[in-house]
Design a protein around this motif. Structure first.
Motif: not given
Ligand code: MN
Ligand code: GLV
Ligand code: MN
Length: 410
Positions: A79-81, A90-92, A124-127, A192-194, A382-384
């Motif tokens: 995934s991504h870091v 945790y995301d990525g 760069g998974e995040e934009p 999951e992010q949801g 998530s994203h938080h």
């Molecule tokens: Mn993300």
């Protein structure tokens, strides 16, 4: 060290690579010195798991465990870091550190995979550059050299410039391509992010499809006139027009026949941005997603029609600029079945579900068979900075990934 401690300690340590700790969350954008330091740490953990490590031309980090049949198409996982702004830990990160943990588990179980396993931390998974998943896009062959000059971050730094700043050579972009024939399957572990898993009481999500974004920029231009001296009927207020467009987006998305379309304006740029000047120019960065392509296209088309109508009515100029248009992906049945079998073998309650968030697996899914494993996100946040997954669910995710890799690598 026990699995639990190694994984939790690594997640906590990686969270320390942070450019904005004062904000409360984690900011670690791709190609920054902080990101590079984090990636170097990941490389050390990969080596400790006995993997052969290499960095490709766009900064994707790979760790390889050669199988007993090294010529067979391999199994890719990761995934991504990098993070978005003021994000969680945790995301990525779970998909990379959980994969390293899965390798430790397989080794301690005496598994000797036939196919090679390759772990990856995609760049760069995040934009940062407007478009996400730049590392996997390069690997899938969806980025051209010209894109690296065109894609810029919020400070105007191009992706090519950022690559050079990170000691990478944008002219070697083509070297990052992965030949799809060399990949048997890709599986990505992610939070999951949801709140679907949490509300259903399941600890594992078996992803069957990934929704994809159609992102575009709407620029509205009016007249930046005096806020006191310009009577209401003589104004051409770009921000009032943009507000109407945003409300219309919300209405259209809610009415979308698929029931799964979502639409967001996450960025608004107002110029000149003074309290005593009528806004003369506004940019809205619009993100519309669905796993139903026709429903998504319907909303995009209706939004553009509505924006044209309101711009004409308000005496504004309208420009629509494409940002990205990805295709939703259906997961490969044999990967879905391998994930499900791995979860059932561990007696973990699981459910099949679609991913509303995009992932590197979505981009690679245009080229190779993919699947994903989800673990619950507390409160669906998530994203938080408050993003959280219970420690036992992190461990379960790594266990299910290990079982899935063992099955796919047979
Ligand atoms: Mn993300
Ligand atoms: C990924 O970060 C997304 O925005 O879905
Ligand atoms: Mn992610």
């Amino acid at each position: 060290m026990s699995t639990a401690n190694r994984l939790h300690d690594a997640i906590a340590e990686l969270a320390g690579f942070n450019d904005d700790p004062a904000a409360g969350g984690i900011t670690r954008e791709v190609y920054t010195p902080t990101y590079r330091a984090a990636l170097d740490r990941v490389a050390v953990w990969m080596r400790e798991a006995g993997l052969d490590v290499r960095l490709d031309a766009v900064g994707n980090l790979f760790g390889r465990w050669a199988g007993t049949d090294p010529g067979a198409p391999l199994v890719l996982t990761g995934s991504h870091v990098d993070t978005t702004l003021n994000a969680g830990r945790y995301d990525g990160v779970l998909g990379v550190l959980g994969a390293i943990e899965a390798v430790h588990m397989l080794r301690s179980d005496g598994v000797s995979p036939r196919r090679s396993l390759e772990l990856v931390a995609w760049a760069g998974e995040e934009p940062r550059f407007g478009t996400g998943c730049v590392g996997s896009r390069a690997a899938a062959g969806h980025l051209e050299r010209a894109d690296l000059d065109r894609l810029c971050d919020r400070d105007g730094i191009s992706m090519a410039g950022a690559l050079r700043g990170a000691g990478l050579d944008p002219d070697r972009l083509a070297d990052a391509r992965i030949d799809p024939a060399t990949v048997h399957a890709l599986v990505e572990l992610h939070i999951e992010q949801g709140a679907v898993l949490e509300s259903g009481g399941q600890s594992i999500g078996v992803v069957t499809a990934i929704a994809a974004p159609h992102d575009l920029r709407l620029t509205l231009r009016g007249a930046a006139t005096h806020a006191g001296a310009t009577p209401m009927h003589l104004r051409r207020d770009a921000l009032a027009g943009a507000a109407e467009a945003m409300i219309e987006l919300e209405r259209l998305v809610r009415a979308s026949p698929s029931g799964t379309t979502v639409g967001t304006v996450g960025v608004v740029r107002v110029r000149p941005g003074a309290i005593n000047v009528v806004p003369g120019e506004v940019e809205l960065d619009v993100d519309i997603r669905d796993s139903d392509l026709a429903a998504r296209a319907g909303v995009v088309k209706a939004l553009l029609t509505a924006a044209k109508e309101l711009a004409a009515r308000r005496g504004l100029e309208l420009e629509a600029t494409p940002i990205v248009e990805d295709a939703p992906v259906t997961c490969e049945p044999r990967v879905v079945e391998a994930v499900e079998a791995a979860a059932l073998a561990l007696d973990l309650p699981c459910r099949r579900m679609a991913s509303g968030a995009y992932h590197d697996a979505m981009v690679m899914g245009s080229r190779v068979p993919i699947g994903m494993i989800f673990v619950p996100s507390a409160g669906g946040i998530s994203h938080h900075p408050d993003e959280h997954t219970e420690p036992e669910n992190l461990e379960r995710g790594a266990h299910v990934l290990a079982g899935t890799l063992a099955r796919l690598a047979e």
